[in-house]
Scaffold this active site. Structure first.
Site, PDB file in Angstrom:
ATOM      1  N   PHE A 100       0.910  -1.251   0.081  1.00 47.34           N
ATOM      2  CA  PHE A 100       0.025  -0.093   0.016  1.00 47.34           C
ATOM      3  C   PHE A 100       0.830   1.239   0.155  1.00 47.34           C
ATOM      4  O   PHE A 100       0.300   2.429  -0.107  1.00 47.34           O
ATOM      5  CB  PHE A 100      -1.009  -0.040   1.167  1.00 47.34           C
ATOM      6  CG  PHE A 100      -1.995  -1.108   1.143  1.00 47.34           C
ATOM      7  CD1 PHE A 100      -3.199  -0.994   0.508  1.00 47.34           C
ATOM      8  CD2 PHE A 100      -1.764  -2.263   1.918  1.00 47.34           C
ATOM      9  CE1 PHE A 100      -4.028  -1.895   0.399  1.00 47.34           C
ATOM     10  CE2 PHE A 100      -2.843  -3.142   1.730  1.00 47.34           C
ATOM     11  CZ  PHE A 100      -3.925  -3.090   1.097  1.00 47.34           C
TER      12      PHE A 100
ATOM     13  N   HIS B 202      -6.105  -1.382   9.449  1.00 49.25           N
ATOM     14  CA  HIS B 202      -5.685  -1.886   7.853  1.00 49.25           C
ATOM     15  C   HIS B 202      -5.421  -0.609   7.130  1.00 49.25           C
ATOM     16  O   HIS B 202      -6.102   0.304   7.167  1.00 49.25           O
ATOM     17  CB  HIS B 202      -6.887  -2.371   7.379  1.00 49.25           C
ATOM     18  CG  HIS B 202      -6.388  -3.382   5.938  1.00 49.25           C
ATOM     19  ND1 HIS B 202      -6.162  -2.783   4.832  1.00 49.25           N
ATOM     20  CD2 HIS B 202      -5.870  -4.562   5.977  1.00 49.25           C
ATOM     21  CE1 HIS B 202      -5.818  -3.729   3.963  1.00 49.25           C
ATOM     22  NE2 HIS B 202      -5.708  -4.758   4.666  1.00 49.25           N
ATOM     23  N   PRO B 203      -4.120  -0.624   6.457  1.00 47.06           N
ATOM     24  CA  PRO B 203      -3.922   0.543   5.858  1.00 47.06           C
ATOM     25  C   PRO B 203      -4.480   0.802   4.491  1.00 47.06           C
ATOM     26  O   PRO B 203      -4.095   1.602   3.622  1.00 47.06           O
ATOM     27  CB  PRO B 203      -2.503   0.416   5.616  1.00 47.06           C
ATOM     28  CG  PRO B 203      -2.313  -1.239   5.123  1.00 47.06           C
ATOM     29  CD  PRO B 203      -3.256  -1.830   6.160  1.00 47.06           C
ATOM     30  N   CYS B 204      -5.613  -0.016   3.763  1.00 43.30           N
ATOM     31  CA  CYS B 204      -6.045   0.185   2.468  1.00 43.30           C
ATOM     32  C   CYS B 204      -6.441   1.691   2.117  1.00 43.30           C
ATOM     33  O   CYS B 204      -6.447   1.758   1.171  1.00 43.30           O
ATOM     34  CB  CYS B 204      -7.066  -0.975   2.254  1.00 43.30           C
ATOM     35  SG  CYS B 204      -8.622  -0.574   3.273  1.00 43.30           S
ATOM     36  N   ARG B 205      -6.771   2.158   3.044  1.00 44.25           N
ATOM     37  CA  ARG B 205      -7.391   3.509   2.716  1.00 44.25           C
ATOM     38  C   ARG B 205      -6.402   4.756   3.251  1.00 44.25           C
ATOM     39  O   ARG B 205      -7.021   5.948   3.300  1.00 44.25           O
ATOM     40  CB  ARG B 205      -8.903   3.635   3.270  1.00 44.25           C
ATOM     41  CG  ARG B 205      -9.678   2.742   2.638  1.00 44.25           C
ATOM     42  CD  ARG B 205     -11.099   2.936   3.005  1.00 44.25           C
ATOM     43  NE  ARG B 205     -11.890   1.949   2.469  1.00 44.25           N
ATOM     44  CZ  ARG B 205     -13.350   1.873   2.732  1.00 44.25           C
ATOM     45  NH1 ARG B 205     -13.888   2.887   3.679  1.00 44.25           N
ATOM     46  NH2 ARG B 205     -14.022   0.879   2.280  1.00 44.25           N
TER      47      ARG B 205
END
Length: 228
Positions: free
Chosen positions: A113, A171-174
């Site tokens: 990411f 979670h780093p998705c955004r």
């Protein structure tokens, strides 16, 4: 310090991540704030880490239905922060008691990411790991709603990519989504900014990790990350 921003709006390349971490650690050492750099033997990879003790509530009902013993908080001295959970009104709660909880925070780089990622785990002083339910119970109601609906998604449990042990993670998705306007504002104001400080100041409080204001002040000085 040029080039650290040339990874797309909101992103962070690994060299810039390491540079931001070093600047972060320089200020942490000046404050004696407990942050350090963790590294595995035989590996070039590492991570920021910090351990804190906070007061909170734990479930006193053991899996077999018996009650766990409560801790004597008066025996633990003054190095314990007050970080108890916020009880939701009208929500039935399991039997609980005040306890000292040991939080261990790790900041790692996610190559997938291109962002930092916050891993953490929590346990009582007798070594019992807190459950995901207890972690959620310890999140203040203001942050709980943001975690459920905000850009950085929710708290989940995953294997630590370097230690191979179970950790909780935001979670780093955004991450790039909510960091993009922060970086854009810094560019428009021709202001230095340390990505780690801005990001950690945003996500950390949701899981009991607070960053002193002096970090932000230090990162706006010439020694911070230059947006040009």
């Amino acid at each position: 310090m040029s080039g650290a921003w040339d990874v797309g709006l909101g992103g962070l390349d690994e060299d810039a991540f390491l540079q931001c971490c070093e600047l972060f650690l320089q200020h942490a050492r000046s404050l004696d704030d407990g942050w350090s750099w963790g590294r595995l033997n035989g590996s070039d990879e590492g991570f920021l880490k910090k351990t804190v003790l906070v007061t909170g509530k734990i479930n006193t009902e053991a899996p077999d239905g018996t009650s766990r013993p409560a801790e004597d908080l008066d025996m633990l001295g003054e190095d314990v922060q007050d970080g108890g959970p916020d009880d939701a009104e009208g929500t039935p709660a399991p039997p609980s008691a005040a306890a000292v909880i040991r939080y261990e925070y790790h900041v790692l780089y996610s190559r997938s990411f291109q962002t930092p990622t916050l891993y953490f785990r929590a346990s009582t002083l007798d070594g019992r790991s807190l459950s995901l339910e207890e972690i959620w119970d310890g999140v203040h109601s203001n942050y709980r709603q943001r975690l459920l609906h905000a850009p950085w998604d929710s708290i989940t449990q995953q294997e630590h990519p370097l230690l191979g042990q179970p950790f909780f993670v935001l979670h780093p998705c955004r991450t790039q989504q909510f960091m993009s306007p922060v970086l854009e504002a810094a560019r428009n104001q021709n202001r230095s900014l340390n990505y780690i400080v801005s990001w950690l100041s945003t996500v950390g409080p949701a899981v009991g990790l607070h960053i002193p204001l002096s970090y932000a002040t230090a990162s706006s000085e010439p020694s911070g990350l230059d947006p040009d």
